[in-house]
Every structure is written in C-alpha cells, then in structure tokens.
Write a protein that holds these residues in place. Structure first.
Motif, PDB file in Angstrom:
ATOM      1  N   ASP A 197      31.511  28.990   7.424  1.00 14.40           N
ATOM      2  CA  ASP A 197      30.747  29.708   7.708  1.00 14.40           C
ATOM      3  C   ASP A 197      30.913  30.003   9.301  1.00 14.40           C
ATOM      4  OD1 ASP A 197      30.139  29.892   4.889  1.00 14.40           O
ATOM      5  OD2 ASP A 197      28.131  29.123   4.809  1.00 14.40           O
TER       6      ASP A 197
ATOM      7  N   HIS B 266      27.579  23.883   5.278  1.00  7.92           N
ATOM      8  CA  HIS B 266      27.464  24.118   4.025  1.00  7.92           C
ATOM      9  C   HIS B 266      25.533  24.380   3.985  1.00  7.92           C
ATOM     10  CE1 HIS B 266      27.060  26.749   0.677  1.00  7.92           C
ATOM     11  NE2 HIS B 266      27.010  25.313  -0.170  1.00  7.92           N
TER      12      HIS B 266
ATOM     13  N   ASP C 228      29.178  26.144  10.336  1.00 10.52           N
ATOM     14  CA  ASP C 228      28.039  27.465  10.463  1.00 10.52           C
ATOM     15  C   ASP C 228      27.160  28.279  11.216  1.00 10.52           C
ATOM     16  OD1 ASP C 228      27.701  25.211   8.076  1.00 10.52           O
ATOM     17  OD2 ASP C 228      27.239  26.686   7.539  1.00 10.52           O
TER      18      ASP C 228
ATOM     19  N   HIS D 157      28.224  31.145  11.599  1.00 11.75           N
ATOM     20  CA  HIS D 157      27.293  32.590  11.477  1.00 11.75           C
ATOM     21  C   HIS D 157      27.118  33.716  12.062  1.00 11.75           C
ATOM     22  CE1 HIS D 157      26.246  31.634   6.950  1.00 11.75           C
ATOM     23  NE2 HIS D 157      26.299  30.131   7.349  1.00 11.75           N
TER      24      HIS D 157
ATOM     25  N   HIS E 271      23.384  23.481   6.440  1.00  7.39           N
ATOM     26  CA  HIS E 271      22.252  23.840   7.354  1.00  7.39           C
ATOM     27  C   HIS E 271      21.495  22.257   7.524  1.00  7.39           C
ATOM     28  CE1 HIS E 271      23.587  27.934   8.589  1.00  7.39           C
ATOM     29  NE2 HIS E 271      24.520  27.430   7.440  1.00  7.39           N
TER      30      HIS E 271
END
Ligand SMILES: [Fe+2]
Length: 261
Positions: free
Chosen positions: A57, A199, A11, A13, A201
């Motif tokens: 992500d 997913h 993740d 991002h 976190h």
C-alpha cells in the motif's frame, strides 16, 4: 552473528501532491516518519539500520503522481528501501516510477536477498483491483523455488495477513487460500524465523502455525479494534518497526512517530 538491524514500514498510502486520504496528508505523515528515521537510524547513529522493507500500500490508489512523490520522499531515508505491492498499488505505475525495483520473471514484484539474519523473501499478494490478497500458483512456485535454493534461515514479507485477526471487516480482505501458502512453507517451517505483513493498519503480533508474525499501524492511519466494518482513526500517530536480529532471536520495537510541526 553480529546483531543486525533493519526497519519495517508499511502502508504509507502516498497521495498525489496536494491531495489527502481520509482528511490526512499521508505524504506529510510519511515525511515525518522518514525524518525521525533519518535522525535515529543513519549510519554512525546510535541505532543504524541496513535497509527498510515497506510492506505495501505504497499509494492511495496506484496514482503515477503518488509514486513520483513517494520516490522523492524515500530519497530521505538513510538506507535502501525494498518496496512491496499492496492492494492499493498498481504494478505498471509502480514500475514506471521505480524502474530498477526487482521483479520475478513473471513480472510480479517479488525478490529475495541475503542478510546476516537470514534470507529475506518478499512476496507480491496484489490481485489488481481486489482488496483481498492472492498468491497464484506462479507466485507460490517462485516462492517454493527460493526456499529450495538453500536451507538457511528466512524472513518472509507479504502485504496481506495469512490469517484472520478477529476484525471481520479486515478478515474478509486478508490473503485468500492461506492453506496454499502454508503448503509451500510447511516443509521449511523450522527455518522461517518471522513473517512481517501490513494491510491491517494495526500493531499486531502473534504466530501463524507456530511461526512468529507481526504487523504495524503504519504511517497513514489506524484501523480500530472492533467488529463490523473497518473504522479508521486517521489521526492516530504513525509508527515503524525497528527490527533487531541476533543469533538467538528477533526483537521488534514499534516506534511512534512524532508529527512534524
Ligand atoms: Fe493499507
């Protein structure tokens, strides 16, 4: 087997340069993680690793400029990176930025590779435009085919967790129809050594149908452990997993990343 190590990241991002996510420069947070990894896990260092798996992500919202920036940042890793899709990714933009990334024959970002610890199988749970995860019959068929190719140990990776964790706002966006996944895995359960996901976190560990499973906070932000809608802690420190495997077991160090000055 000789002890063998790799990294689990999740993740990141990544954002287009100059932009932020929840007030945070997620690129800088990933950069700090990569700097810490390069200092600690390079070949010849005290804890070298063979590769990293990033469980989805990859970007804030699938922006081409975010993937381009991600590619630049990942070039600082001291090892190859295997990249996966999460619900905030876009397969087309990803393929443009990472044209050499393996895909399955149907175009899903799924692949498998051999390691001394067993075969790593990376799944694509992205349902484009949806926050929850999906493994359609085509993707599950690909997984079944991989599992049928040999009878050796397996490490399984997917973005969306296949089980609820007690945070309602996250549980509603987990993997849909996990029973269909389990139907494929169950005949092979004894040789699936671990499941790695993203997913949520959150640093989480437990088991699913008896198979060990774990995740991480990741590098972008933390989701609080509480009921109701998901609330994030954008300033929680980033983390990554250092995974050590030998013949008898798997140990995962969840390592906190100091932010760059
Ligand atoms: Fe995420």
């Amino acid at each position: 087997m000789q002890p063998f190590a790799f990294l689990h990241l999740t993740d990141p991002h990544a954002v287009p340069p100059g932009e932020t996510l929840i007030g945070q420069d997620t690129n800088a947070r990933l950069e700090a993680a990569i700097a810490a990894i390069a200092a600690r896990h390079a070949p010849g260092g005290d804890m070298p690793v063979a590769f990293a798996v990033i469980t989805g992500d990859l970007t804030r919202d699938g922006e081409p400029a975010a993937y381009a920036r991600l590619a630049t940042l990942l070039s600082g890793l001291p090892c190859p990176a295997h990249l996966m899709m999460g619900n905030h990714d876009n397969r087309i933009a990803f393929a443009d930025a990472f044209p050499l990334a393996p895909r399955d024959p149907a175009g899903f970002v799924q692949h498998a590779f051999a390691t001394p610890a067993g075969r790593c199988i990376l799944l694509d749970t992205l349902e484009q435009g949806a926050p929850h995860g999906t493994l359609c019959a085509q993707r599950l068929g690909w997984l079944a085919d991989r599992l049928a190719e040999d009878d050796g140990p397996v490490l399984l990776f997917l973005h969306h967790p296949p089980m609820p964790v007690g945070i309602p706002g996250m549980d509603v966006i987990a993997l849909r129809d996990p029973q269909a996944l389990w139907a494929v895995l169950a005949p092979h359960a004894a040789r699936i050594r671990h499941i790695f996901h993203g997913h949520l976190h959150r640093p989480i560990a437990g088991n699913w149908h008896g198979i060990p499973i774990s995740s991480l906070r990741g590098t972008a932000f933390e989701v609080r452990m509480q009921g109701g809608a998901p609330l994030v802690e954008p300033q929680a420190p980033a983390d990554y997993g250092y995974v050590r495997v030998d013949a008898d077991g798997i140990i995962i160090h969840t390592e906190r990343v100091p932010l760059l000055a």
